[in-house]
Design an enzyme around this catalytic site. Structure first.
Site, PDB file in Angstrom:
ATOM      1  N   ARG A  54       0.754  -1.082   0.040  1.00 26.13           N
ATOM      2  CA  ARG A  54      -0.286   0.302  -0.433  1.00 26.13           C
ATOM      3  C   ARG A  54       0.953   2.011   0.008  1.00 26.13           C
ATOM      4  O   ARG A  54       0.580   2.086  -1.134  1.00 26.13           O
ATOM      5  CB  ARG A  54      -1.310  -0.251   0.900  1.00 26.13           C
ATOM      6  CG  ARG A  54      -1.776   0.997   1.253  1.00 26.13           C
ATOM      7  CD  ARG A  54      -2.549   0.534   2.560  1.00 26.13           C
ATOM      8  NE  ARG A  54      -2.399  -0.731   3.244  1.00 26.13           N
ATOM      9  CZ  ARG A  54      -3.831  -1.603   2.482  1.00 26.13           C
ATOM     10  NH1 ARG A  54      -5.096  -0.858   2.132  1.00 26.13           N
ATOM     11  NH2 ARG A  54      -3.201  -2.483   2.913  1.00 26.13           N
ATOM     12  N   THR A  55       1.338   1.618   0.498  1.00 29.52           N
ATOM     13  CA  THR A  55       2.624   2.445   1.355  1.00 29.52           C
ATOM     14  C   THR A  55       3.533   2.970  -0.111  1.00 29.52           C
ATOM     15  O   THR A  55       3.525   4.144  -0.313  1.00 29.52           O
ATOM     16  CB  THR A  55       3.527   2.532   2.485  1.00 29.52           C
ATOM     17  OG1 THR A  55       2.146   2.503   3.400  1.00 29.52           O
ATOM     18  CG2 THR A  55       3.628   4.095   2.737  1.00 29.52           C
ATOM     19  N   LYS A  82      23.347  -7.851   0.339  1.00 26.76           N
ATOM     20  CA  LYS A  82      24.445  -8.790   0.633  1.00 26.76           C
ATOM     21  C   LYS A  82      25.140  -8.547   1.641  1.00 26.76           C
ATOM     22  O   LYS A  82      26.797  -8.582   2.043  1.00 26.76           O
ATOM     23  CB  LYS A  82      25.446  -8.557  -0.812  1.00 26.76           C
ATOM     24  CG  LYS A  82      24.443  -8.740  -1.939  1.00 26.76           C
ATOM     25  CD  LYS A  82      25.447  -8.543  -3.145  1.00 26.76           C
ATOM     26  CE  LYS A  82      24.757  -8.850  -4.499  1.00 26.76           C
ATOM     27  NZ  LYS A  82      25.314  -7.803  -5.492  1.00 26.76           N
ATOM     28  N   ARG A 104      11.213   3.211   4.696  1.00 24.06           N
ATOM     29  CA  ARG A 104      10.402   2.370   5.625  1.00 24.06           C
ATOM     30  C   ARG A 104      11.254   1.537   6.378  1.00 24.06           C
ATOM     31  O   ARG A 104      12.256   1.224   5.504  1.00 24.06           O
ATOM     32  CB  ARG A 104       9.485   1.584   4.813  1.00 24.06           C
ATOM     33  CG  ARG A 104       8.625   0.340   4.784  1.00 24.06           C
ATOM     34  CD  ARG A 104       8.343   0.697   6.575  1.00 24.06           C
ATOM     35  NE  ARG A 104       6.452   1.116   6.597  1.00 24.06           N
ATOM     36  CZ  ARG A 104       5.608   0.406   5.704  1.00 24.06           C
ATOM     37  NH1 ARG A 104       5.316  -0.593   5.431  1.00 24.06           N
ATOM     38  NH2 ARG A 104       4.799   1.272   5.394  1.00 24.06           N
ATOM     39  N   HIS A 132       4.658   7.019  11.549  1.00 24.80           N
ATOM     40  CA  HIS A 132       3.778   6.498  10.365  1.00 24.80           C
ATOM     41  C   HIS A 132       3.199   7.778   9.665  1.00 24.80           C
ATOM     42  O   HIS A 132       2.206   8.009   9.535  1.00 24.80           O
ATOM     43  CB  HIS A 132       3.311   5.605  10.174  1.00 24.80           C
ATOM     44  CG  HIS A 132       3.409   5.072   8.575  1.00 24.80           C
ATOM     45  ND1 HIS A 132       3.534   6.237   7.703  1.00 24.80           N
ATOM     46  CD2 HIS A 132       2.624   3.778   8.016  1.00 24.80           C
ATOM     47  CE1 HIS A 132       3.218   5.309   6.463  1.00 24.80           C
ATOM     48  NE2 HIS A 132       2.199   4.437   6.696  1.00 24.80           N
TER      49      HIS A 132
END
Lengths: 302, 190
Positions: A54-55, A82, A104, A132
């Site tokens: 969604r975001t 890595k 995020r 958020h």
């Protein structure tokens, strides 16, 4: 405004400017050409260390509607897997000339750290259990467009407050905008420091419901739970889930919100989730306009 | 009124100019059936509303009027602090096959009109686009001209033109004064 890291950094005027800008930009979604040339030649990097559909899509769509170039960078399938550190990834993006970085991350404070390393604007798209901001802004935007005001609004935030970055961002933002927030959760799902938050706390959903204009249900974040916080999901659902019967005891024009993803049958029943008083899909649509507003305000000026 | 500033048009003269423009629009568009007026915020919007009322009075027909914000299409967004957006309101019926008359207070560099033309292209496909301004102060930086002009006002670049309207400022006037630093908000004298 250079970065958007926390809704606590926003003044009332700044927050209102973001909401007003989003209201204007909402029209773009209804036009034949759903695109504005404003951020032409600017680069926005989506840096996602946690899964999100969604975001990430919402930010990507918002940036593209403003004609920015978008690069998606997810932890899986990049040099992060890595073993590259956040700082080295940040310096790489910096060297590539990113004007805005949307991040995020599972660690609280990751966006703040990043903001010290890059020249561009940093937009916090969720850091651990901390904040958020764009979710809180789009929630406020949805409340304002549904109910016409934010000042004096009574908002109940119900569920897993402990693991929720949405709850914290909402409390900070809604307080700034003049709404009254009540957190409703079992004691085990409230943060230890909750008494320092600018809101009230209740353990009793049925007592809060009749006095709420907005009820925001939160998902129980099982993936962040490493111990048991309640006896059974059935007991949780019975005490803190919103079903049709509870919905009927809310004021007539009160709305139900959910930041998604919903777990039907757990915190919200299918009947409530599908009712016209539930704004979940509206929140998603508003998310794009709101994120366009934030990108415009952070990236367009000198 | 600040020192060195004088009124070039007063309220009555603004009215007369707008009434003349209303007649010219009707004449040029053969009755104005297809006309949609779009004001550019901030002061173009009340001017468009006034023109719509004047046309209504003459021809006894309502003319759709709305507003078109051009902020997102400006070419100087990067060289100034971020700007708040104005309102865009496209009248129902849309712009396809209409004769759109853009309305602004002052025509100066022409850059606002350039941005408005770009914005229009994303909103629909008008049959024709025309431009009405209350004051043309010259100093064009782009090949753009107005179809309807309230007053041609030869100015020097060291002067500034300010339009005040009842709806936004409490009274009607066009003022000519010494230059001031270019304002950071949209609209005004470009």
């Amino acid at each position: 405004m250079r970065h958007l890291l926390s809704t606590g950094d926003l003044s009332r005027d700044e927050a209102t400017l973001i909401l007003d800008t989003a209201a204007e930009l909402a029209q773009v979604g209804d036009r034949s050409v759903k695109k504005l040339p404003t951020l032409r030649g600017r680069t926005v990097v989506n840096l996602f260390y946690e899964d999100s559909t969604r975001t990430r899509t919402s930010f990507e769509l918002a940036a593209k509607r403003l004609s920015a170039d978008v690069i998606n960078f997810s932890a899986k399938g990049s040099s992060v897997s890595k073993g590259e550190s956040l700082k080295d990834t940040a310096l790489t993006l910096q060297a590539m000339g990113a004007d805005g970085v949307v991040i995020r991350h599972s660690a609280s404070g990751a966006a703040h750290r990043l903001a010290n390393w890059v020249d561009g604007s940093v937009l916090n798209a969720g850091d651990g259990t901390h904040e958020h901001p764009t979710q809180a802004l789009l929630d406020a935007f949805t409340m304002r467009s549904r109910l016409g005001r934010l000042d004096g609004l009574r908002v109940a935030v119900v569920g897993d407050i402990l693991h929720s970055r949405v709850a914290r961002s909402n409390v900070l933002l809604l307080t700034t905008l003049g709404a009254h927030v009540t957190l409703v959760a079992p004691p085990t799902l409230l943060p230890v420091s909750v008494h320092t938050w600018t809101c009230e706390v209740s353990y009793d959903l049925d007592a809060v419901l009749p006095k709420s204009d907005v009820v925001m249900m939160l998902r129980v974040q099982a993936e962040r739970m490493h111990e048991s916080f309640f006896p059974t999901t059935r007991e949780y659902s019975r005490n803190y889930g919103l079903d049709g019967e509870r919905l009927s005891r809310m004021p007539e024009d009160a709305i139900v919100m959910h930041p998604g993803p919903m777990v039907r049958g757990m915190e919200i029943s299918a009947e409530v989730a599908d009712s016209p008083r539930c704004t979940v899909t509206e929140q998603v649509a508003n998310g794009v306009s709101l994120r366009m507003a934030v990108l415009y305000l952070l990236l367009s000026g000198s | 009124m600040p020192e060195g500033t004088r009124a070039v048009l007063d309220g009555n003269e603004i009215n007369r100019a707008l009434t003349r423009i209303a007649h010219e629009v009707l004449e040029r568009t053969k009755g104005g059936q297809e006309v949609t007026l779009l004001g550019i915020p901030s002061r173009g919007v009340p001017l468009a509303q006034r023109l719509a009322r004047l046309i209504e009075r003459v021809e006894d027909r309502t003319v759709p009027a709305g507003s078109l914000d051009i902020t997102m299409y400006r070419d100087d967004l990067r060289s100034a602090p971020v700007r708040a957006l104005g309102r865009t309101e496209i009248p129902t019926g849309g712009l396809d096959d209409r004769v759109v008359v853009l309305v602004d207070d002052v025509l100066f560099s022409g850059r606002t009109v350039r941005a408005a033309l770009d914005a229009l292209g994303d909103l629909g496909r008008p049959r024709a686009v025309q431009l009405a301004v209350l004051v043309d102060r010259g100093h064009r930086e782009l090949p753009i001209r107005a179809d309807y002009v309230g007053k041609n006002l030869p100015t020097s670049l060291r002067e500034s033109v300010t339009v005040r309207l009842d709806e936004t400022d409490g009274h009607d006037a066009v003022l000519l004064g010494p230059a001031r630093p270019r304002p950071s908000t949209s609209g005004g004298n470009d």
